[in-house]
Design an enzyme around this catalytic site. Structure first.
Site, PDB file in Angstrom:
ATOM      1  CB  THR A  60     151.106 114.523  29.264  1.00 25.12           C
ATOM      2  OG1 THR A  60     151.314 114.303  27.878  1.00 25.12           O
ATOM      3  CG2 THR A  60     151.481 113.326  30.082  1.00 25.12           C
ATOM      4  CG  ASP A  65     157.011 112.906  26.489  1.00 22.94           C
ATOM      5  OD1 ASP A  65     156.004 113.026  25.745  1.00 22.94           O
ATOM      6  OD2 ASP A  65     157.166 113.595  27.517  1.00 22.94           O
ATOM      7  N   GLY A  96     156.821 115.774  22.993  1.00 17.75           N
ATOM      8  CA  GLY A  96     157.448 114.545  23.472  1.00 17.75           C
ATOM      9  C   GLY A  96     158.734 114.176  22.763  1.00 17.75           C
ATOM     10  CB  VAL A 134     154.773 106.379  20.429  1.00 15.72           C
ATOM     11  CG1 VAL A 134     154.990 106.277  21.925  1.00 15.72           C
ATOM     12  CG2 VAL A 134     153.773 105.319  19.965  1.00 15.72           C
ATOM     13  CB  THR A 138     153.511 117.898  30.102  1.00 11.19           C
ATOM     14  OG1 THR A 138     152.446 118.143  29.189  1.00 11.19           O
ATOM     15  CG2 THR A 138     153.910 119.203  30.765  1.00 11.19           C
TER      16      THR A 138
HETATM   17  N1  ASP Z   1     154.147 114.815  25.864  1.00  4.96           N
HETATM   18  C1  ASP Z   1     152.955 114.534  25.110  1.00  4.96           C
HETATM   19  C2  ASP Z   1     153.343 113.872  23.809  1.00  4.96           C
HETATM   20  O1  ASP Z   1     154.321 114.272  23.210  1.00  4.96           O
HETATM   21  C3  ASP Z   1     152.141 115.725  24.821  1.00  4.96           C
HETATM   22  C4  ASP Z   1     152.119 116.806  25.873  1.00  4.96           C
HETATM   23  O2  ASP Z   1     152.275 116.547  27.058  1.00  4.96           O
HETATM   24  O3  ASP Z   1     151.944 117.980  25.538  1.00  4.96           O
HETATM   25  O4  ASP Z   1     152.626 113.005  23.366  1.00  4.96           O
END
Ligand code: ASP
Length: 339
Positions: free
Chosen positions: A195, A226, A249, A224, A246
């Protein structure tokens, strides 16, 4: 209505300052806000290029909201980036589904989740915020709305992404790796996490944030994370500051991570300490699982002070202000070495 009036009033007051900034942005910034403002920060090494794009808006006296949208569109368009936007890896059924959200200085926000066939989810998130009475559109409804707004539908699955997905299908094991979600790293990048979360403060001292991702590679269709969830992947309170996240999530959602970080800053925590406390909450609830997962938080307060903290070593964030446009800072972490 109130927000709009307030915005117009602020805009009018600041018109002369914006004009000033055409001659000397730094002086204009110094007139308005303490600290080294404007400033933009974002997650991971791809944040450097994104920040530079955002900086063009900030340095010319533009609004933080415009800056963060323009900034995160850089990784969204990057064909070598398989974790954000256009060239993101698909889910386990071969669908590229994108998530994004955006939040402005008035607390307005917009979001899209599990959206297919649209390359810039952040722009659709902003349109949801500005053109609808809603906060979030998902799946086909989000795509339909984007098309109605004049955005072109396109096939997102690139040949490289398709090849990686077919390789993954051989074992079909879903096991996100710390800091390296996808086996195939971006050229020149040590890490290949996903992210981009971006936070900016403009010359008027107003804060906005944006967050966009293709989510966890090879996730279940419809999953989906975070990143498009206001309060989890992103939160902005113009009185206090902003935070973004990040990593895995699900853990961020369970702890309403970004909202928590902003609320801790409201109580007087520094940005880094607020991020650290949010990380500690995750570890406290899941001490065993946390050893093998990554979550990182990034935060900025109203003064432009920033900080980050992650579960694992390897998280980095990019900072851009009038002094330096390409700073990459290693985030501090609970565990010193990734398992
Ligand atoms: N936070 C993102 C998700 O869970 C993935 C990431 O940032 O690593 O979709």
């Amino acid at each position: 209505m109130f927000n709009r009036r307030k915005f117009l009033r602020i805009s009018a007051v600041s018109a002369s300052i914006t004009a000033l900034s055409k001659y000397s942005t730094v002086k204009a910034a110094d007139l308005i806000a303490p600290g080294n403002l404007p400033i933009v920060i974002s997650t991971w090494d791809f944040g450097i290029a994104a920040n530079k794009e955002a900086w063009k808006t900030l340095a010319s006296g533009g609004r933080a909201l415009d800056a963060v949208e323009a900034g995160v569109k850089i990784p969204e368009a990057d064909m070598n980036n398989h974790t954000v936007g256009r060239a993101g890896y698909p889910d386990r059924d071969g669908h590229v589904t994108l998530d994004a959200c955006i939040m402005d200085e008035f607390g307005n926000c917009g979001s899209v989740a599990a959206m297919e066939n649209i390359a810039h989810p952040i722009t659709v998130a902003r349109l949801v915020m500005e053109k609808t009475p809603h906060v979030m559109l998902v799946g086909d409804g989000a795509t339909q709305f984007a098309v109605e707004q004049g955005i072109k539908k396109e096939k997102l699955l690139t040949p490289e992404s398709e090849e990686a997905w077919k390789k993954w299908l051989v074992k079909a094991e879903y096991s996100p790796k710390i800091n390296i979600e996808n086996e195939q790293r971006r050229p020149g990048s040590k890490y290949n996490h996903d992210t981009i979360g971006m936070l900016a403060i403009d010359v008027k001292g107003n804060i906005s944030g944006a967050c966009t991702t293709s989510g966890m590679a090879f996730k279940l269709h419809g999953r989906v994370g975070d990143s498009p969830i206001i309060g989890a992947g992103l939160y902005v309170d113009n009185e206090v500051g902003g935070a973004t996240s990040t990593g895995v999530g699900e853990e961020v959602i369970r702890n309403v991570g970004s909202f928590l970080v902003v609320e801790l800053m409201r109580q007087g925590y520094s940005p880094e300490d607020a991020c650290k406390e949010a990380v500690n909450r995750i570890i406290k609830k899941k001490p065993v699982a946390a050893k093998n997962l990554q979550v990182g938080f990034l935060a900025i307060n109203k003064k432009g002070e920033y900080g980050a903290y992650a579960i694992q070593e390897g998280f980095s964030f990019a900072v851009c202000d009038s002094k330096k446009q390409d700073l990459l800072i290693p985030g501090k972490s609970f565990y010193k070495e990734s398992k």
